[in-house]
Design an enzyme around this catalytic site. Sequence first.
Site, PDB file in Angstrom:
ATOM      1  N   GLU A   1      39.869  57.080  44.492  1.00 56.81           N
ATOM      2  CA  GLU A   1      39.166  58.317  44.832  1.00 56.81           C
ATOM      3  C   GLU A   1      39.802  58.976  46.049  1.00 56.81           C
ATOM      4  O   GLU A   1      39.932  60.206  46.113  1.00 56.81           O
ATOM      5  CB  GLU A   1      37.685  58.052  45.088  1.00 56.81           C
ATOM      6  CG  GLU A   1      36.882  57.843  43.842  1.00 56.81           C
ATOM      7  CD  GLU A   1      35.405  58.052  44.075  1.00 56.81           C
ATOM      8  OE1 GLU A   1      34.954  59.216  43.999  1.00 56.81           O
ATOM      9  OE2 GLU A   1      34.703  57.053  44.339  1.00 56.81           O
TER      10      GLU A   1
ATOM     11  N   THR B   1      37.361  45.387  42.624  1.00 52.95           N
ATOM     12  CA  THR B   1      37.341  46.643  41.873  1.00 52.95           C
ATOM     13  C   THR B   1      36.646  47.768  42.649  1.00 52.95           C
ATOM     14  O   THR B   1      37.147  48.892  42.643  1.00 52.95           O
ATOM     15  CB  THR B   1      36.699  46.425  40.488  1.00 52.95           C
ATOM     16  OG1 THR B   1      37.451  45.415  39.806  1.00 52.95           O
ATOM     17  CG2 THR B   1      36.705  47.700  39.661  1.00 52.95           C
TER      18      THR B   1
ATOM     19  N   HIS C   1      41.228  47.719  35.778  1.00 54.68           N
ATOM     20  CA  HIS C   1      41.773  46.919  36.879  1.00 54.68           C
ATOM     21  C   HIS C   1      42.674  45.885  36.230  1.00 54.68           C
ATOM     22  O   HIS C   1      42.202  44.970  35.565  1.00 54.68           O
ATOM     23  CB  HIS C   1      40.635  46.271  37.670  1.00 54.68           C
ATOM     24  CG  HIS C   1      41.039  45.753  38.999  1.00 54.68           C
ATOM     25  ND1 HIS C   1      40.134  45.525  39.991  1.00 54.68           N
ATOM     26  CD2 HIS C   1      42.251  45.426  39.521  1.00 54.68           C
ATOM     27  CE1 HIS C   1      40.755  45.069  41.069  1.00 54.68           C
ATOM     28  NE2 HIS C   1      42.049  44.999  40.792  1.00 54.68           N
TER      29      HIS C   1
END
Length: 130
Positions: free
Chosen positions: A43, A35, A69
């Site tokens: 990002e 994750t 996730h």
Amino acid sequence: MDKLAPGLIGETETVVTEADTASRWGSGLVPVFGTPALVGLMEGAAVRALAGYLPPGQTSVGGRIDLRHLAPTPVGMHARARAELLEVEGRRLVFHVEAWDEVEKIGEATHERFIVAEERFVAKARAKGE
């Protein structure tokens, strides 16, 4: 420089390596795309969406991510993320981000970034270490 406005799109991709795994990041014990690495991929897509849209001397920094996730991705598989800018509110930017591997959607997120003066931001961080 074009106007910063909703609708901007950025994409990024990677091939999952051992360095990206949950077991390597300490976020789990399994050898799959972790994750924390997924957050970085997402990002990165948001940062790419802003390329060429921020004035010189300004950059963006991540402030919040609400991530799901959804599925594991093994080492060696390609993963990609796509970010779309949804809102511009002063210095605050809101993105919708989705990620896929070669088989399925592996994540989705709402991500907030903030526009900052890069030099001042870095100076403030460095001052903490002095």
